[in-house]
Design an enzyme around this catalytic site. Sequence first.
Site, mmCIF file in Angstrom:
data_model
loop_
_atom_site.group_PDB
_atom_site.id
_atom_site.type_symbol
_atom_site.label_atom_id
_atom_site.label_comp_id
_atom_site.label_asym_id
_atom_site.label_seq_id
_atom_site.Cartn_x
_atom_site.Cartn_y
_atom_site.Cartn_z
ATOM 1 N N LEU A 1 44.797 97.611 24.559
ATOM 2 C CA LEU A 1 44.838 98.883 25.452
ATOM 3 C C LEU A 1 43.746 98.771 26.410
ATOM 4 C CD1 LEU A 1 45.741 101.354 22.464
ATOM 5 C CD2 LEU A 1 47.075 100.392 24.105
ATOM 6 N N HIS A 2 42.533 98.510 25.816
ATOM 7 C CA HIS A 2 41.315 98.359 26.928
ATOM 8 C C HIS A 2 41.727 97.630 28.181
ATOM 9 C CE1 HIS A 2 38.687 100.576 24.264
ATOM 10 N NE2 HIS A 2 38.023 100.785 25.277
ATOM 11 N N GLU A 3 42.274 96.367 27.796
ATOM 12 C CA GLU A 3 42.656 95.152 28.841
ATOM 13 C C GLU A 3 43.711 95.901 29.718
ATOM 14 O OE1 GLU A 3 41.106 92.440 29.282
ATOM 15 O OE2 GLU A 3 42.115 92.293 31.273
#
Lengths: 489, 489
Positions: free
Chosen positions: A408-410
């Site tokens: 999700l961060h990426e």
Amino acid sequence: MTQTEATKTASSQSTHAAAETIVNAALSSSQSKPRRSKYRHVAAYHLKQRHSSLSRDANVTPSFLGFRNLMVLVLVAMNLRLIIENFMKYGVLICIKCHDYRRQDLILGSILFALVPCHLFVAYLIESAAAGAAKKTIGLQKKTAEEKEYDQKVFQSTWPYTAFLHTANATLCLAVTSFVVYFYIHHPGIGTICELHAIIVWLKNCSFAFTNRDLRLALLNPSADPGLPEIYSSCPYPRNITISNLSYFWLAPTLVYQPVYPRTSSIRWSFVAKRLAEFAGLSVFIWLLSAQYAAPVLRNSIEKIAVMDIASILERVMKLSTISLVIWLAGFFALFQALMNALAEVMRFGDREFYTDWWNSSSLGMYWRSWNRPVYLFMKRHVYSPLVGRGWSPLAASGVVFALSAILHEMLVGIPTHNFIGVAFAGMMFQLPLIVLTAPLEKKRDPLGKTIGNCIFWVSFCLVGQPLGALLYFFAWQAKYGSVSKMRP
Amino acid sequence: MTQTEATKTASSQSTHAAAETIVNAALSSSQSKPRRSKYRHVAAYHLKQRHSSLSRDANVTPSFLGFRNLMVLVLVAMNLRLIIENFMKYGVLICIKCHDYRRQDLILGSILFALVPCHLFVAYLIESAAAGAAKKTIGLQKKTAEEKEYDQKVFQSTWPYTAFLHTANATLCLAVTSFVVYFYIHHPGIGTICELHAIIVWLKNCSFAFTNRDLRLALLNPSADPGLPEIYSSCPYPRNITISNLSYFWLAPTLVYQPVYPRTSSIRWSFVAKRLAEFAGLSVFIWLLSAQYAAPVLRNSIEKIAVMDIASILERVMKLSTISLVIWLAGFFALFQALMNALAEVMRFGDREFYTDWWNSSSLGMYWRSWNRPVYLFMKRHVYSPLVGRGWSPLAASGVVFALSAILHEMLVGIPTHNFIGVAFAGMMFQLPLIVLTAPLEKKRDPLGKTIGNCIFWVSFCLVGQPLGALLYFFAWQAKYGSVSKMRP
């Protein structure tokens, strides 16, 4: 001068005559012997053996409070200096007109926002269908246990379809947004907002689906204590499957679906206004900081990275770390304190614990549990604890948690900047070993252990991790597009 | 989930689940309800109204210890960055051979040092003569009061001569040294050492003369309680008028003459060795700092001062302040802790209170009373308290004290650098208003007042006063001679 008086004087001196200023010694002169003596030049000031307060022989170690004050002052002075230096080097870099976002970006962004409620409506339709099926099952429920069990099985078999539909719906929403942002929204800021919103809704969708599934199952065998929280009793399943209930969840500052939330009695609009003012002020502050201080540092470091000059990169990261740290803290406060509280107040959402005192974290694990409660609670409720319940090892389970949030961060960083360089992913995955390493420090009773853990957290996360990440994504961006905003030469 | 269990869970969360790391949640999973519930996705994580810990509504304010750690880390990071930056800009500037002191300087310096004992010997001769006269007076002393008084008067009349001789002797010593240093000793370092030694001996001389005068007067009318300190009784006047007694005073780390001092029983040579090691180490450290960091900053600021570019001067002072602060702290520790303790140990001098916790000073007056006890005690005993005794106002008396020490400071800085620009003098005189202004803060009960006072002290003294002074004297020096040591291009 008698011995007692002597010691009196001595002690009054050894407390560095705190009672008397040179200026108003006349007052205190009545207390200390030397002044009253007829022969003032003979007063014995060296009366007994005393140690320097910094010597190890000294029986009392002095307070060093003054040095704390000095530390703050030096920090202020150094940063003031950097501000002046920066101003002399670059002048004023802030320029509102310079910023180029395209009309297309705005239009697409608004369309994406408009799409989300549709997906939520679909989720509602799916759930209400499932609820209807469940009700039917209860309706024609017979008394015998085996028949009950049969019904259960029948119903169980329907779950995969519900699950599939939800997944399709939620993921479609996320996929469309990501696709549009990556290929058609140039401006990283607008892109980030759209992507963030999509991810949040995706998570809410998952929570909504999972929670209602368990509520259904609980409904179907009321005999066995389902262990449903009391708080739900005011709105038992399936009465919670309504548009209003779902849209409340959509807008509420949480990722964990509950049919019922603790609510406040009224909206304090003054509170809302203050929080929004804070948010606005901090946003401007952050913008100024990045335009005036972060941007030049980032630009200057481009060629340093290009030639991989380690010393210079290190110097750049350190120079960046202070700024990025301030931005990070301001951003945290703006989002988690100001904005979320304002939203919660408007929604009369009772539980405002969006974070706990993560700045004291004595381990990385503690930090990840405390800085972003909404996500932490989602992961704990819908990923971690179910996996552990199925007999996974805690480490494996948290591995999955961090893998998911790494993806999700990426997405959140890589898609709006149009660069999947995997740094955000790697950064998140790198947390696991750090957590394992620092976990013992958290258990430590002595404050030193905790302090060390806390320092490891600050260094790894704020002083190195973030600026390095920012540097790399900015580098990737520059390599692909050049400057995001036309800068004055 | 029952209400009690619910609150249990809630509270365990509100203490951000400190008891459980993600990694070893298996252990704690037995405690928290959600894990045990059959339906893991329905667990209610939002159970009651809670405030964000940073909101004013929050009933407990969280600890901010983590931010203290962060502050230290940022300080370290910033300075490390400056070190790297400096290294990349200038490379290594330290160069032992580059330093040019002239043989003449060394020779003259040693001669000046050799001269001092002679002056002390003269002081001894004067005192022994006066003591002889006093003894004679006592010898032919009659019984009646008026005759006694007559003797007193006679003796009083002799004091001016003694005083004159002492003044001539002491001042000659100081004048000669100052003259030679100013005109013939080029190197400021060697000059400073000579001048400092001369000033110290001058002060010791004054103290010696004044003390013995009062001891004499006390001797001459034993009837009226002279209020002599008990500690003197082991060596009553005039038995203290010996070469050995005087030379002990010469070498002892104090400026206040006493016939008798508290003494330690033995010399701990290991202690001496450690202190000297500290002194040596710190001296090298200071030298490195000034050569590598202070010098370039000073050189770069020359033209800034020349064109009086205020912003740049400010920036320079700030850049210098950190370095000069570190040098100042190191220098303080080297002299007042390391060197003086070593000397005191060798002399078996008992009273080691050369300073008290000046770093906590909440007013400038407090600072001047606590950072340099030897000088403070001298001024208090031989200047301030006599003047107050004669009915001067405390403010006027301390005015005299600071005027005197202002002159001495200007001599100490101006003569070795061959520049009487009066900055040191002005700086000292400027202390008086600051003392008057900050005196009320010292009285304050609440810590805030003290903190403000402490900050005023640090800023006025260490962050502005010193670097500015250094800058100006360096500028004057450069204007007169150019660089003190041949620097590499």
